[in-house]
Design an enzyme around this catalytic site. Sequence first.
Site, PDB file in Angstrom:
ATOM      1  N   HIS A  68       0.834  -1.204   0.000  1.00  0.00           N
ATOM      2  CA  HIS A  68       0.000   0.000   0.000  1.00  0.00           C
ATOM      3  C   HIS A  68       0.865   1.250   0.000  1.00  0.00           C
ATOM      4  O   HIS A  68       1.887   1.332   0.693  1.00  0.00           O
ATOM      5  CB  HIS A  68      -0.966   0.005   1.183  1.00  0.00           C
ATOM      6  CG  HIS A  68      -0.321  -0.047   2.533  1.00  0.00           C
ATOM      7  ND1 HIS A  68       0.042   1.084   3.225  1.00  0.00           N
ATOM      8  CD2 HIS A  68       0.010  -1.097   3.328  1.00  0.00           C
ATOM      9  CE1 HIS A  68       0.559   0.736   4.404  1.00  0.00           C
ATOM     10  NE2 HIS A  68       0.558  -0.588   4.477  1.00  0.00           N
ATOM     11  N   ASP A  70      -0.518   4.241   0.768  1.00  0.00           N
ATOM     12  CA  ASP A  70      -1.060   5.193   1.744  1.00  0.00           C
ATOM     13  C   ASP A  70      -0.374   5.027   3.099  1.00  0.00           C
ATOM     14  O   ASP A  70       0.155   3.957   3.430  1.00  0.00           O
ATOM     15  CB  ASP A  70      -2.578   5.033   1.889  1.00  0.00           C
ATOM     16  CG  ASP A  70      -3.002   3.647   2.342  1.00  0.00           C
ATOM     17  OD1 ASP A  70      -2.432   2.650   1.843  1.00  0.00           O
ATOM     18  OD2 ASP A  70      -3.898   3.538   3.202  1.00  0.00           O
ATOM     19  N   ASP A 101       6.395   1.443   7.095  1.00  0.00           N
ATOM     20  CA  ASP A 101       5.054   0.932   6.772  1.00  0.00           C
ATOM     21  C   ASP A 101       4.402   1.767   5.681  1.00  0.00           C
ATOM     22  O   ASP A 101       3.628   2.657   5.983  1.00  0.00           O
ATOM     23  CB  ASP A 101       4.201   0.947   8.039  1.00  0.00           C
ATOM     24  CG  ASP A 101       2.851   0.281   7.888  1.00  0.00           C
ATOM     25  OD1 ASP A 101       2.654  -0.446   6.902  1.00  0.00           O
ATOM     26  OD2 ASP A 101       1.995   0.493   8.760  1.00  0.00           O
ATOM     27  N   GLU A 135      -5.242   0.862   2.424  1.00  0.00           N
ATOM     28  CA  GLU A 135      -4.987  -0.206   3.384  1.00  0.00           C
ATOM     29  C   GLU A 135      -5.100   0.300   4.813  1.00  0.00           C
ATOM     30  O   GLU A 135      -5.603  -0.398   5.688  1.00  0.00           O
ATOM     31  CB  GLU A 135      -3.595  -0.808   3.151  1.00  0.00           C
ATOM     32  CG  GLU A 135      -3.376  -2.159   3.825  1.00  0.00           C
ATOM     33  CD  GLU A 135      -2.935  -2.057   5.282  1.00  0.00           C
ATOM     34  OE1 GLU A 135      -3.016  -3.077   5.989  1.00  0.00           O
ATOM     35  OE2 GLU A 135      -2.506  -0.964   5.714  1.00  0.00           O
ATOM     36  N   GLU A 136      -4.646   1.516   5.043  1.00  0.00           N
ATOM     37  CA  GLU A 136      -4.677   2.073   6.391  1.00  0.00           C
ATOM     38  C   GLU A 136      -6.058   2.632   6.750  1.00  0.00           C
ATOM     39  O   GLU A 136      -6.296   2.995   7.900  1.00  0.00           O
ATOM     40  CB  GLU A 136      -3.638   3.193   6.525  1.00  0.00           C
ATOM     41  CG  GLU A 136      -2.201   2.756   6.296  1.00  0.00           C
ATOM     42  CD  GLU A 136      -1.652   1.892   7.420  1.00  0.00           C
ATOM     43  OE1 GLU A 136      -2.435   1.505   8.322  1.00  0.00           O
ATOM     44  OE2 GLU A 136      -0.446   1.603   7.397  1.00  0.00           O
ATOM     45  N   HIS A 350       3.611   3.722  12.605  1.00  0.00           N
ATOM     46  CA  HIS A 350       2.518   4.566  13.113  1.00  0.00           C
ATOM     47  C   HIS A 350       2.972   5.491  14.239  1.00  0.00           C
ATOM     48  O   HIS A 350       2.142   6.123  14.890  1.00  0.00           O
ATOM     49  CB  HIS A 350       1.324   3.720  13.588  1.00  0.00           C
ATOM     50  CG  HIS A 350       0.628   2.981  12.493  1.00  0.00           C
ATOM     51  ND1 HIS A 350      -0.706   2.624  12.572  1.00  0.00           N
ATOM     52  CD2 HIS A 350       1.052   2.523  11.294  1.00  0.00           C
ATOM     53  CE1 HIS A 350      -1.060   1.983  11.472  1.00  0.00           C
ATOM     54  NE2 HIS A 350       0.001   1.907  10.682  1.00  0.00           N
TER      55      HIS A 350
END
Length: 377
Positions: A68, A70, A101, A135-136, A350
Amino acid sequence: MPEADVLQLAQELISRRSVTPDDAGCQELIAKRLEAAGFGCEPMNFGAVTNLWARRGTGRPLVCFAGHTDVVPTGPLAEWHSDPFVPTIREGRLYGRGAADMKSSIAAFVVALESFVAERPRHSGSIALLLTSDEEGPALDGTVRVVETLKSRNERIDYCIVGEPTSVDALGDMLKNGRRGSLSGKLVVRGIQGHVAYPQLARNPVHQLAPALAELAKTQWDKGNEEFPPTTWQVSNIHAGTGAANVIPGAVEVEFNFRFSTESPAAALKDRVNAILKKHGLEYSLEWTLGAKPFLSKRGKLAQILMEVGKRHTGHSAELSTTGGTSDARFIIDICPEVIELGPVNASIHKLDENIQLGELKKLARIYLDTLRALLP
């Protein structure tokens, strides 16, 4: 392999503010590079979500990388040591939102694919890349929609590597060959609002809920199994009251989540929760959301190759695991029997000052390239 290209591409991707569902041009950049390497690139956009399906070849097996573009929001900018969208190298690490990520994984994917095509322009089988910008977020118009499209065309994947940050202490020490399911509930317990000085004229829903909440918290839902840890239940949000200190609330709202194994079907968990709430005589309503079903990829050729290649490049013996949150592998498993997740160390994902070690980034690209070589000799 031109390892400088991996770092440069990772930096280019991090510099794009692709907060869900905005792709910010990441996939267009990647498509141009892959088209130059002979890939047919097919944008699949649904709503505000940008997706890309890129494929080279028509034969089998089809080896796919998936990820992903995003990223999650940055949080307070003042608490970052450098701008999260200005990729910065400090003390051997690359900092920026998405560094772990998972823009570094995507950069490693792309350079591995380019390198493989350069050395084997007439390779056997097919190679592909699946990307999404959802995805997030809610994950409704992303990988799941691409998979539906591929399935309708009878386009199946034989092996898929998802670049999620699965490593714990060092690159390659953990691979994911499955994930637990996610089941969320929004519970509203109703009482009767009133003055705190006259409790006999009211009914406090917080007091009524407390024993049931305690029972739910201590319940053992299952013991897990050889592949999955035990099912867990956690409260994430709770709210009651008007804000005034002298008012008994008329209702209490609780949000909770199960991360569940294959030992406990979602329907069974719902039945058990309702049985506990009814046993305590609560007046309530309950809305359920099934975020993901548990899945398990077989321990086949892909897992074996990734473990062997990973150990050769990192020195670590990988553990296969189904722990952690959800990922888009839960959708891909529908058209691919062997789906394994392997990516960077997840300690900073994150978080503020998200980062990846530069040596880890280079090794990741080598692992992906050697896996392609082994799957498509």
